[in-house]
Design a protein around this motif. Structure first.
Motif, short mmCIF file in Angstrom:
data_model
loop_
_atom_site.label_atom_id
_atom_site.label_comp_id
_atom_site.label_asym_id
_atom_site.label_seq_id
_atom_site.Cartn_x
_atom_site.Cartn_y
_atom_site.Cartn_z
N PRO A 119 -50.81 18.43 14.28
CA PRO A 119 -49.83 19.40 14.12
C PRO A 119 -50.83 20.63 14.16
O PRO A 119 -50.06 21.56 14.96
CB PRO A 119 -49.04 19.09 13.09
CG PRO A 119 -49.15 17.55 12.56
CD PRO A 119 -50.53 17.23 13.09
N GLU A 120 -51.72 20.98 13.46
CA GLU A 120 -52.16 22.32 13.46
C GLU A 120 -52.81 22.76 14.89
O GLU A 120 -52.95 24.21 15.12
CB GLU A 120 -53.37 22.30 12.37
CG GLU A 120 -54.48 21.37 12.69
CD GLU A 120 -54.28 19.94 11.97
OE1 GLU A 120 -55.29 19.14 11.93
OE2 GLU A 120 -53.18 19.79 11.85
N GLN A 121 -52.95 21.73 15.81
CA GLN A 121 -53.36 22.29 17.15
C GLN A 121 -52.54 23.00 17.87
O GLN A 121 -52.77 23.77 18.77
CB GLN A 121 -53.88 20.91 17.64
CG GLN A 121 -55.19 20.06 17.18
CD GLN A 121 -55.42 19.02 17.78
OE1 GLN A 121 -54.62 18.23 18.38
NE2 GLN A 121 -56.87 18.83 18.09
N LEU A 122 -51.16 22.83 17.48
CA LEU A 122 -50.35 23.79 18.15
C LEU A 122 -50.29 25.36 17.76
O LEU A 122 -49.63 25.97 18.71
CB LEU A 122 -48.71 23.03 17.79
CG LEU A 122 -48.56 21.86 18.40
CD1 LEU A 122 -47.02 21.25 17.79
CD2 LEU A 122 -48.20 21.98 19.63
N ASP A 123 -51.11 25.50 16.79
CA ASP A 123 -51.24 26.99 16.65
C ASP A 123 -51.74 27.71 18.04
O ASP A 123 -51.39 28.90 18.34
CB ASP A 123 -52.20 27.21 15.64
CG ASP A 123 -51.58 26.92 14.22
OD1 ASP A 123 -50.34 26.79 13.82
OD2 ASP A 123 -52.40 26.79 13.05
N ARG A 124 -52.42 27.11 18.83
CA ARG A 124 -53.04 27.71 19.85
C ARG A 124 -51.99 28.05 21.08
O ARG A 124 -52.40 28.88 21.98
CB ARG A 124 -54.16 26.59 20.55
CG ARG A 124 -55.51 26.45 19.47
CD ARG A 124 -56.54 25.67 20.16
NE ARG A 124 -56.38 24.79 21.42
CZ ARG A 124 -56.19 23.39 21.02
NH1 ARG A 124 -56.67 22.98 19.76
NH2 ARG A 124 -56.22 22.64 21.77
N PHE A 125 -50.96 27.37 20.87
CA PHE A 125 -50.15 27.36 22.03
C PHE A 125 -48.52 28.15 21.78
O PHE A 125 -47.94 28.10 22.74
CB PHE A 125 -49.81 25.94 22.35
CG PHE A 125 -51.10 25.28 23.03
CD1 PHE A 125 -51.70 25.70 23.81
CD2 PHE A 125 -51.41 24.04 22.22
CE1 PHE A 125 -52.85 24.92 24.25
CE2 PHE A 125 -52.63 23.48 22.56
CZ PHE A 125 -53.48 23.73 23.59
N ARG A 126 -48.55 28.47 20.54
CA ARG A 126 -47.25 29.00 20.13
C ARG A 126 -46.98 30.49 20.75
O ARG A 126 -48.18 31.20 20.99
CB ARG A 126 -47.07 29.41 18.63
CG ARG A 126 -48.07 29.99 18.07
CD ARG A 126 -47.93 29.84 16.37
NE ARG A 126 -49.01 30.65 15.97
CZ ARG A 126 -49.40 30.31 14.67
NH1 ARG A 126 -48.81 29.59 13.82
NH2 ARG A 126 -50.29 31.28 14.06
N ALA A 127 -45.88 30.99 21.12
CA ALA A 127 -45.55 32.39 21.60
C ALA A 127 -46.07 33.37 20.17
O ALA A 127 -45.69 33.11 19.08
CB ALA A 127 -44.35 32.59 21.89
N VAL A 128 -46.45 34.38 20.63
CA VAL A 128 -46.56 35.56 19.43
C VAL A 128 -45.95 36.71 20.03
O VAL A 128 -45.86 37.34 21.24
CB VAL A 128 -47.95 35.84 19.48
CG1 VAL A 128 -48.64 37.04 18.50
CG2 VAL A 128 -48.99 34.43 19.02
N ILE A 129 -45.33 37.51 18.99
CA ILE A 129 -44.42 38.51 19.23
C ILE A 129 -45.42 39.90 18.91
O ILE A 129 -45.74 39.85 17.72
CB ILE A 129 -43.02 38.55 18.66
CG1 ILE A 129 -42.48 37.36 19.00
CG2 ILE A 129 -42.36 39.72 19.11
CD1 ILE A 129 -42.07 37.19 20.42
N ARG A 137 -47.54 34.79 25.52
CA ARG A 137 -47.62 33.43 25.45
C ARG A 137 -48.96 32.88 26.14
O ARG A 137 -49.46 33.25 27.08
CB ARG A 137 -46.57 32.60 26.55
CG ARG A 137 -45.09 32.94 26.07
CD ARG A 137 -44.29 32.23 26.88
NE ARG A 137 -42.79 32.32 26.20
CZ ARG A 137 -42.32 31.65 25.08
NH1 ARG A 137 -42.78 30.73 24.53
NH2 ARG A 137 -41.10 31.78 24.90
N PRO A 138 -49.60 31.87 25.44
CA PRO A 138 -51.15 31.67 25.82
C PRO A 138 -51.05 30.56 27.01
O PRO A 138 -49.82 30.17 27.29
CB PRO A 138 -51.58 30.81 24.52
CG PRO A 138 -50.54 30.32 23.79
CD PRO A 138 -49.30 31.34 24.13
N PRO A 139 -51.94 30.45 27.74
CA PRO A 139 -52.09 29.63 28.95
C PRO A 139 -51.87 28.21 28.46
O PRO A 139 -52.64 27.63 27.57
CB PRO A 139 -53.40 29.96 29.65
CG PRO A 139 -54.17 30.53 28.51
CD PRO A 139 -53.05 31.20 27.75
#
Length: 389
Positions: A119-129, A137-139
């Motif tokens: 689950p913690e690997q999803l941090d790399r792919f979440r949108a940031v405002i 949005r990361p690639p």
């Protein structure tokens, strides 16, 4: 002169009014799927024969069934399902259920395409405002497999390429997206929706109303989404009360499904939503309010707040709802009350001590920053929450 670009979404087809077994058999054959991983509503799996019917249609093409996706699509559930689908060498995902299951399949595709196993690997792919309200949005690599979706509610997430997924460690719902996260096919069978609890079907119908309303009143509407949104409101304004009056009315249920589909056309082409959606995301992730209920309690108040800047378009909303002599906020509130749905934050279990956190968290949602009337900060959101209290 009006100008713009209309993008057609990467979806093959929408099949409507065809029984699920018939439509599913045709799609699996058309796509030549050999290993279908099914993601289903737990209630449907336990209490109805719908998933048994799916099993019969798939036969030896069934690669597994996951019926353990929690509300608001928890990361832990998503990653567990992705790991199962990976082991099963799935080549197609099939969802049968509501918005949480639909978003889960999108997230499974993301996980499979980007080697996410924890689950913690999803941090790399979440949108940031960003502080100025822009979405970064990361690639992402595209999902290696796509889905066929059979929705049982009216939230319409199956028609978008974005997913909401909740980090339960921080109690925050986050946004993820890639164009190819959109399903290949959506099957709209009204007969399947009779198993959906009335409150859930009707309240997600108000979620679809929210989509159409905030698209019509958006800062960047399009001619295509305007037309679709108006027809969506007409269908939903007639269909939802008809289902309330007669739960067995399949024609009314199908009209609601068609209205739900039409309500989301703006989202497919970058039409920005407003504060009802933005605050609603935080109410879901932070206060665990169901999607449909967030629209019930926030949309009328956001419309009233925005009326000074988009009164003409709000008149379109009133007319489409068959209430041309009422303000849009009042017309929407009347429909919600007619359906017996909650109209206040108290009604949906929000606690007074949560309001400041919800107001602060809302400023990190992209749709709050694209609200037609500028929202300067948490105090402005808190005023809307107080109005909805």
């Amino acid at each position: 002169m009006i100008h713009g670009t209309h993008r057609y979404p990467p979806m093959d087809r929408v099949v409507y009014g065809v029984p699920l077994e018939e439509a599913l058999a045709a799609e699996v054959s058309r796509l030549d799927a050999k290993a279908v991983y099914v993601m289903a509503s737990g209630t449907l799996n336990r209490e109805t024969d719908v998933i048994d019917s799916v099993r019969r249609v798939l036969g030896n093409r069934l690669a597994g069934v996951c019926a353990r996706i929690g509300a608001h699509t928890p990361r832990t559930d998503v990653v567990a399902a992705a790991n199962e689908a990976r082991v099963a060498s799935a080549d197609l995902l099939l969802t049968v259920g509501g918005g949480s299951v639909t978003d889960a399949a999108k997230m499974v595709g993301l996980c499979l395409g980007n080697d996410v196993t924890a689950p913690e690997q999803l941090d790399r792919f979440r949108a940031v405002i960003t502080p100025d309200g822009k979405t970064e949005r990361p690639p992402l690599r595209p999902p290696p497999i796509r889905s066929v979706d059979v929705p049982t509610t009216l939230s319409a997430g199956e028609f978008t390429a974005f997913a909401g997924c909740t980090d339960t460690a921080r109690n925050v719902k986050e946004s993820f997206g890639h164009p190819m996260m959109m399903p290949l096919t959506v099957i709209l069978d009204p007969a399947i929706t009779v198993h959906t609890p009335e409150w859930l079907f009707l309240s997600t119908g108000i979620r679809a109303v929210d989509h159409a309303v905030e698209d019509l009143c958006s800062i960047n509407p399009t001619p295509f989404s305007d037309g679709a949104s108006l027809q969506a409101l007409r269908l939903l304004a007639a269909g939802l009360p008809a289902v309330k009056a007669d739960a067995a009315d399949l024609d009314a249920r199908l009209n609601c499904q068609l209205g739900s589909w039409m309500s989301i056309m703006g989202s497919q082409n970058g039409v920005a939503k407003g504060a009802s959606h933005g605050i609603g995301h935080v109410l879901g992730g932070t206060a665990h309010v169901p999607h449909g209920y967030t629209s019930c309690v926030m949309l009328p108040h956001v419309l009233r707040f925005n009326q000074p800047v988009n009164a003409e378009r709000q008149r379109w909303v009133s007319e489409a709802l068959g209430q041309k002599d009422k303000t849009a906020g009042d017309a929407v509130a009347e429909l919600i009350a007619r359906l017996g749905l909650p109209g206040t934050l108290r009604d949906v279990g929000v606690k007074p001590e949560q309001l400041d956190a919800i107001a602060s968290g809302s400023m990190h949602d992209r749709w709050v920053h694209t609200n037609p009337r500028k929202i300067d900060g948490p105090l402005a959101v808190r005023a809307l929450l107080d109005a909805a209290w």
